[in-house]
Write a protein that holds these residues in place. Structure first.
Motif, PDB file in Angstrom:
ATOM      1  N   MET B   1      76.443  -9.996 -26.643  1.00 40.72           N
ATOM      2  CA  MET B   1      76.086  -8.588 -26.507  1.00 40.72           C
ATOM      3  C   MET B   1      74.756  -8.465 -25.752  1.00 40.72           C
ATOM      4  SD  MET B   1      75.464  -5.701 -29.455  1.00 40.72           S
ATOM      5  CE  MET B   1      73.782  -6.140 -29.875  1.00 40.72           C
ATOM      6  N   ALA B   2      74.687  -7.490 -24.880  1.00 41.31           N
ATOM      7  CA  ALA B   2      73.438  -7.236 -24.154  1.00 41.31           C
ATOM      8  C   ALA B   2      73.107  -5.749 -24.239  1.00 41.31           C
ATOM      9  CB  ALA B   2      73.582  -7.658 -22.701  1.00 41.31           C
ATOM     10  N   ILE B   3      71.835  -5.473 -24.276  1.00 36.13           N
ATOM     11  CA  ILE B   3      71.392  -4.079 -24.306  1.00 36.13           C
ATOM     12  C   ILE B   3      70.566  -3.827 -23.055  1.00 36.13           C
ATOM     13  CG2 ILE B   3      70.001  -2.368 -25.530  1.00 36.13           C
ATOM     14  CD1 ILE B   3      70.640  -3.876 -28.120  1.00 36.13           C
ATOM     15  N   ARG B   4      70.956  -2.804 -22.296  1.00 34.69           N
ATOM     16  CA  ARG B   4      70.218  -2.453 -21.081  1.00 34.69           C
ATOM     17  C   ARG B   4      69.726  -1.023 -21.225  1.00 34.69           C
ATOM     18  NH1 ARG B   4      71.390  -5.620 -16.393  1.00 34.69           N
ATOM     19  NH2 ARG B   4      69.852  -4.195 -15.519  1.00 34.69           N
ATOM     20  N   VAL B   5      68.546  -0.771 -20.695  1.00 27.51           N
ATOM     21  CA  VAL B   5      68.015   0.602 -20.744  1.00 27.51           C
ATOM     22  C   VAL B   5      67.724   1.098 -19.335  1.00 27.51           C
ATOM     23  CG1 VAL B   5      66.987   0.314 -23.033  1.00 27.51           C
ATOM     24  CG2 VAL B   5      65.616  -0.153 -21.004  1.00 27.51           C
ATOM     25  N   GLY B   6      67.731   2.401 -19.184  1.00 24.33           N
ATOM     26  CA  GLY B   6      67.360   3.031 -17.911  1.00 24.33           C
ATOM     27  C   GLY B   6      66.593   4.301 -18.212  1.00 24.33           C
ATOM     28  N   VAL B   7      65.692   4.674 -17.331  1.00 25.19           N
ATOM     29  CA  VAL B   7      64.916   5.896 -17.526  1.00 25.19           C
ATOM     30  C   VAL B   7      64.724   6.563 -16.176  1.00 25.19           C
ATOM     31  CG1 VAL B   7      62.697   4.698 -17.318  1.00 25.19           C
ATOM     32  CG2 VAL B   7      62.811   6.868 -18.557  1.00 25.19           C
ATOM     33  N   ASP B   8      64.643   7.877 -16.166  1.00 32.00           N
ATOM     34  CA  ASP B   8      64.384   8.586 -14.910  1.00 32.00           C
ATOM     35  C   ASP B   8      63.655   9.897 -15.190  1.00 32.00           C
ATOM     36  OD1 ASP B   8      64.803   8.438 -12.005  1.00 32.00           O
ATOM     37  OD2 ASP B   8      65.864  10.324 -12.281  1.00 32.00           O
ATOM     38  N   VAL B   9      62.818  10.273 -14.249  1.00 33.28           N
ATOM     39  CA  VAL B   9      62.038  11.506 -14.345  1.00 33.28           C
ATOM     40  C   VAL B   9      62.308  12.346 -13.099  1.00 33.28           C
ATOM     41  CG1 VAL B   9      59.716  12.470 -14.492  1.00 33.28           C
ATOM     42  CG2 VAL B   9      60.215  10.288 -15.594  1.00 33.28           C
ATOM     43  N   VAL B  10      62.491  13.629 -13.281  1.00 32.56           N
ATOM     44  CA  VAL B  10      62.763  14.533 -12.147  1.00 32.56           C
ATOM     45  C   VAL B  10      61.851  15.749 -12.252  1.00 32.56           C
ATOM     46  CG1 VAL B  10      64.484  16.102 -11.147  1.00 32.56           C
ATOM     47  CG2 VAL B  10      65.177  13.827 -11.909  1.00 32.56           C
ATOM     48  N   HIS B  11      61.255  16.137 -11.135  1.00 30.59           N
ATOM     49  CA  HIS B  11      60.494  17.379 -11.114  1.00 30.59           C
ATOM     50  C   HIS B  11      61.467  18.556 -10.997  1.00 30.59           C
ATOM     51  CE1 HIS B  11      56.891  14.871 -10.048  1.00 30.59           C
ATOM     52  NE2 HIS B  11      56.426  15.655 -10.995  1.00 30.59           N
ATOM     53  N   ILE B  12      61.359  19.479 -11.912  1.00 27.30           N
ATOM     54  CA  ILE B  12      62.306  20.596 -11.959  1.00 27.30           C
ATOM     55  C   ILE B  12      62.191  21.470 -10.708  1.00 27.30           C
ATOM     56  CG2 ILE B  12      62.939  22.688 -13.256  1.00 27.30           C
ATOM     57  CD1 ILE B  12      61.916  21.144 -15.789  1.00 27.30           C
ATOM     58  N   SER B  13      60.965  21.679 -10.228  1.00 29.89           N
ATOM     59  CA  SER B  13      60.783  22.508  -9.028  1.00 29.89           C
ATOM     60  C   SER B  13      61.471  21.872  -7.827  1.00 29.89           C
ATOM     61  CB  SER B  13      59.294  22.704  -8.746  1.00 29.89           C
ATOM     62  OG  SER B  13      58.639  21.461  -8.641  1.00 29.89           O
ATOM     63  N   ARG B  14      61.465  20.535  -7.791  1.00 29.38           N
ATOM     64  CA  ARG B  14      62.118  19.817  -6.692  1.00 29.38           C
ATOM     65  C   ARG B  14      63.624  20.020  -6.765  1.00 29.38           C
ATOM     66  NH1 ARG B  14      61.236  14.358  -4.610  1.00 29.38           N
ATOM     67  NH2 ARG B  14      61.754  14.501  -2.416  1.00 29.38           N
ATOM     68  N   MET B  15      64.170  19.900  -7.973  1.00 33.30           N
ATOM     69  CA  MET B  15      65.609  20.119  -8.154  1.00 33.30           C
ATOM     70  C   MET B  15      65.972  21.552  -7.764  1.00 33.30           C
ATOM     71  SD  MET B  15      68.622  19.122  -8.960  1.00 33.30           S
ATOM     72  CE  MET B  15      68.396  17.479  -9.641  1.00 33.30           C
ATOM     73  N   ARG B  16      65.137  22.510  -8.162  1.00 35.05           N
ATOM     74  CA  ARG B  16      65.409  23.911  -7.837  1.00 35.05           C
ATOM     75  C   ARG B  16      65.432  24.118  -6.317  1.00 35.05           C
ATOM     76  NH1 ARG B  16      61.902  26.114 -10.883  1.00 35.05           N
ATOM     77  NH2 ARG B  16      63.301  26.850 -12.508  1.00 35.05           N
ATOM     78  N   ARG B  17      64.452  23.514  -5.643  1.00 40.23           N
ATOM     79  CA  ARG B  17      64.370  23.669  -4.186  1.00 40.23           C
ATOM     80  C   ARG B  17      65.604  23.053  -3.506  1.00 40.23           C
ATOM     81  NH1 ARG B  17      62.598  20.430  -0.325  1.00 40.23           N
ATOM     82  NH2 ARG B  17      61.420  19.016  -1.640  1.00 40.23           N
ATOM     83  N   LEU B  18      65.992  21.856  -3.945  1.00 42.12           N
ATOM     84  CA  LEU B  18      67.144  21.200  -3.334  1.00 42.12           C
ATOM     85  C   LEU B  18      68.426  21.997  -3.572  1.00 42.12           C
ATOM     86  CD1 LEU B  18      66.385  17.453  -4.152  1.00 42.12           C
ATOM     87  CD2 LEU B  18      66.342  18.538  -1.917  1.00 42.12           C
ATOM     88  N   LEU B  19      68.577  22.525  -4.784  1.00 42.76           N
ATOM     89  CA  LEU B  19      69.779  23.310  -5.086  1.00 42.76           C
ATOM     90  C   LEU B  19      69.801  24.605  -4.279  1.00 42.76           C
ATOM     91  CD1 LEU B  19      70.025  22.828  -8.965  1.00 42.76           C
ATOM     92  CD2 LEU B  19      71.455  21.758  -7.206  1.00 42.76           C
ATOM     93  N   ASP B  20      68.621  25.198  -4.078  1.00 39.28           N
ATOM     94  CA  ASP B  20      68.549  26.425  -3.281  1.00 39.28           C
ATOM     95  C   ASP B  20      68.845  26.147  -1.806  1.00 39.28           C
ATOM     96  OD1 ASP B  20      67.943  27.866  -5.514  1.00 39.28           O
ATOM     97  OD2 ASP B  20      65.789  28.024  -5.113  1.00 39.28           O
ATOM     98  N   GLN B  21      68.366  24.992  -1.324  1.00 44.00           N
ATOM     99  CA  GLN B  21      68.530  24.668   0.097  1.00 44.00           C
ATOM    100  C   GLN B  21      69.955  24.251   0.433  1.00 44.00           C
ATOM    101  OE1 GLN B  21      65.633  21.541   0.549  1.00 44.00           O
ATOM    102  NE2 GLN B  21      64.167  22.886   1.581  1.00 44.00           N
ATOM    103  N   GLN B  22      70.611  23.600  -0.531  1.00 42.28           N
ATOM    104  CA  GLN B  22      71.921  23.019  -0.255  1.00 42.28           C
ATOM    105  C   GLN B  22      72.962  23.633  -1.190  1.00 42.28           C
ATOM    106  OE1 GLN B  22      71.747  18.598   0.208  1.00 42.28           O
ATOM    107  NE2 GLN B  22      69.629  18.806  -0.398  1.00 42.28           N
ATOM    108  N   PRO B  23      73.655  24.633  -0.716  1.00 43.80           N
ATOM    109  CA  PRO B  23      74.595  25.342  -1.585  1.00 43.80           C
ATOM    110  C   PRO B  23      75.660  24.437  -2.213  1.00 43.80           C
ATOM    111  CG  PRO B  23      74.259  26.527   0.487  1.00 43.80           C
ATOM    112  CD  PRO B  23      73.558  25.218   0.628  1.00 43.80           C
ATOM    113  N   GLY B  24      76.065  23.393  -1.497  1.00 43.79           N
ATOM    114  CA  GLY B  24      77.117  22.524  -2.023  1.00 43.79           C
ATOM    115  C   GLY B  24      76.623  21.474  -3.000  1.00 43.79           C
TER     116      GLY B  24
END
Lengths: 136, 140
Positions: B1-24
């Motif tokens: 058995m092996a245990i692997r971890v992952g972590v990630d951080v996202v700036h919400i304003s960046r996500m908002r800008r990308l979603l606004d810029q790219q409708p799809g």
């Protein structure tokens, strides 16, 4: 439409500067995207969108790994222990000519491969896509 | 058995800008269930950003990132009745997960201010390989 390599490099450089907030002089061909320029996955979305806008080519984030792996299956690309196989290294030598295959033989973890992807490698990928789009 | 971890951080304003810029992009990154869960809530983009971070955290735990033929919607963050998130995999990510012998995946998400964060824990048990035997132990 024919786009010269210099134009592609300029478009890539501009996308990296704008998306990552790095200085233009940091964007050299040998700089790695994930290591030297500290790009994260959301940065890649931003970079690829900017390239689509400037050059008119749509590249998905998964296309980078597809390009690097070259259609070779995961089982063939890496060993069961997670190290890049000789077949995988031969593929990497084609798309990442800067790497020292002999130095990496038997010791390159498959999950570290994308960390070797450089600005020049991205330029080559974009250039190929632009060429393919022009030929279509 | 092996245990692997992952972590990630996202700036919400960046996500908002990308979603606004790219409708799809909204449909490229998020399943209909995720869009429905987050879109109707206050700070929906913050919740979407946390889900994107969770997808990336899962892929980091697999050691692949967004690999060949993988789609962001191949990792779905499902919110249970009591708000506990779980992970549903599809397509190429599910195939990679099966090859890794994944037994369990757990994720945790949070967002505050402009930051969304997630971590993932993947428990794997590599499939038996022909010719390999479990080491003997515990003989009396």
């Amino acid at each position: 439409m024919t786009v010269a390599k210099d134009q592609v490099f300029d478009a890539v450089s501009s996308a990296l500067v704008d998306a990552l907030g790095v200085d233009e002089d940091e964007v050299v061909g040998s700089a790695t995207l994930l290591g030297d320029l500290e790009a994260e996955s959301i940065d890649l979305l931003d970079i690829l969108f900017r390239l689509e806008r400037s050059l008119g080519v749509k590249i998905a984030a998964s296309d980078l790994a597809e390009h690097v792996q070259g259609g070779i299956s995961e089982e063939e690309f890496g060993t069961p222990e997670g190290v890049v196989s000789d077949v995988g290294l031969a593929q990497l030598a084609r798309v990442m000519p800067q790497i020292d295959v002999e130095k990496l033989r038997g010791s390159l973890p498959a999950e570290d491969v994308m960390g070797l992807f450089t600005v020049d490698n991205l330029v080559s990928l974009v250039e190929a896509r632009v060429g393919a789009a022009a030929a279509a | 058995m092996a245990i692997r971890v992952g972590v990630d951080v996202v700036h919400i304003s960046r996500m908002r800008r990308l979603l606004d810029q790219q409708p799809g992009l909204r449909t490229e990154l998020f399943t209909s269930g995720e869009r429905r869960t987050c879109g109707e809530r206050r700070n929906g983009v913050g919740r979407l950003a946390a889900r994107f971070a969770a997808k990336e955290a899962v892929l980091k735990a697999f050691g692949t990132g967004i690999g060949p033929r993988m789609r962001w919607i191949d990792v779905e963050i499902v919110t249970g009745a009591l708000g506990r998130p779980s992970v549903q995999l599809y397509g190429e990510v599910a195939a990679v997960s099966a090859r890794r012998g994944t037994q369990e995946i757990d994720v945790s998400l949070s967002h505050t201010g402009d930051v969304a964060v997630a971590n993932a824990v993947v428990v794997t048990s590599p499939p038996d390989r022909p010719g390999e035997e479990e080491p003997s132990c515990c003989s009396s």
